[in-house]
Design a protein around this motif. Sequence first.
Motif, PDB file in Angstrom:
ATOM      1  N   ASP A 164       0.829  -1.211   0.000  1.00  0.00           N
ATOM      2  CA  ASP A 164       0.000   0.000   0.000  1.00  0.00           C
ATOM      3  C   ASP A 164       0.864   1.261   0.000  1.00  0.00           C
ATOM      4  O   ASP A 164       0.568   2.229  -0.697  1.00  0.00           O
ATOM      5  CB  ASP A 164      -0.914   0.030   1.230  1.00  0.00           C
ATOM      6  CG  ASP A 164      -2.277  -0.586   1.003  1.00  0.00           C
ATOM      7  OD1 ASP A 164      -2.687  -0.757  -0.159  1.00  0.00           O
ATOM      8  OD2 ASP A 164      -2.943  -0.889   2.014  1.00  0.00           O
ATOM      9  N   LYS A 168      -4.602  -0.157  -2.182  1.00  0.00           N
ATOM     10  CA  LYS A 168      -4.417  -0.780  -3.495  1.00  0.00           C
ATOM     11  C   LYS A 168      -5.277  -2.029  -3.697  1.00  0.00           C
ATOM     12  O   LYS A 168      -4.972  -2.859  -4.544  1.00  0.00           O
ATOM     13  CB  LYS A 168      -2.945  -1.091  -3.711  1.00  0.00           C
ATOM     14  CG  LYS A 168      -2.114   0.183  -3.804  1.00  0.00           C
ATOM     15  CD  LYS A 168      -0.723  -0.043  -4.278  1.00  0.00           C
ATOM     16  CE  LYS A 168      -0.046   1.284  -4.546  1.00  0.00           C
ATOM     17  NZ  LYS A 168       0.789   1.742  -3.463  1.00  0.00           N
ATOM     18  N   GLN A 177      -6.605  -2.137  -7.309  1.00  0.00           N
ATOM     19  CA  GLN A 177      -5.567  -2.544  -8.252  1.00  0.00           C
ATOM     20  C   GLN A 177      -5.316  -4.055  -8.155  1.00  0.00           C
ATOM     21  O   GLN A 177      -5.119  -4.717  -9.179  1.00  0.00           O
ATOM     22  CB  GLN A 177      -4.252  -1.798  -7.994  1.00  0.00           C
ATOM     23  CG  GLN A 177      -4.294  -0.339  -8.373  1.00  0.00           C
ATOM     24  CD  GLN A 177      -4.688   0.570  -7.216  1.00  0.00           C
ATOM     25  OE1 GLN A 177      -5.466   0.201  -6.350  1.00  0.00           O
ATOM     26  NE2 GLN A 177      -4.158   1.781  -7.216  1.00  0.00           N
ATOM     27  N   ASN A 231      -3.920   4.267 -10.853  1.00  0.00           N
ATOM     28  CA  ASN A 231      -2.530   4.535 -10.483  1.00  0.00           C
ATOM     29  C   ASN A 231      -2.103   5.916 -10.933  1.00  0.00           C
ATOM     30  O   ASN A 231      -2.448   6.370 -12.007  1.00  0.00           O
ATOM     31  CB  ASN A 231      -1.588   3.511 -11.135  1.00  0.00           C
ATOM     32  CG  ASN A 231      -1.745   2.130 -10.547  1.00  0.00           C
ATOM     33  OD1 ASN A 231      -2.260   1.955  -9.452  1.00  0.00           O
ATOM     34  ND2 ASN A 231      -1.309   1.126 -11.277  1.00  0.00           N
TER      35      ASN A 231
END
Length: 140
Positions: free
Chosen positions: A12, A93, A96, A130
């Motif tokens: 993270d 994250k 992601q 991102n």
Amino acid sequence: MVNWAYLAGFLDGDGSIYVRVKPNSTYRFGYQIAPLIVFFQSEKEEKKMIEFQKEYKLGYIRKRNDGIIEWVIGKEAEIRFLLNKTIPFLRLKQKQAQLMIEVLNKKSEIVNKKDFLSLTDKIEQFRVLNYSKKRKKRIY
């Protein structure tokens, strides 16, 4: 002792989850799909990064010319393993990580150019999630 919650926090804070699409004429559709998880630290922490890599038995260590050490995980099986262990603990994250798993699943199902283009559309979602100083316009 392996601590997946700690590694999730490290990811993270000082890690990145992304997919590179690189031109490569030896690949079926002219591009190589390269999923990556990379952890970053100052070269002052090289010894610690090597210890992490050995403890978790994933990826390899790369030294950049700008004083940064990278712990790079690029093998799909290792990426899946790492994400399955850390997703419950990720805070920044998690999207992601979930997207990466979707990309890996889609990548293994490519049969034709339409499937490939569908995968590149999925990969484009990383651009939204991102931050990148080197964002480039999509070329495929």
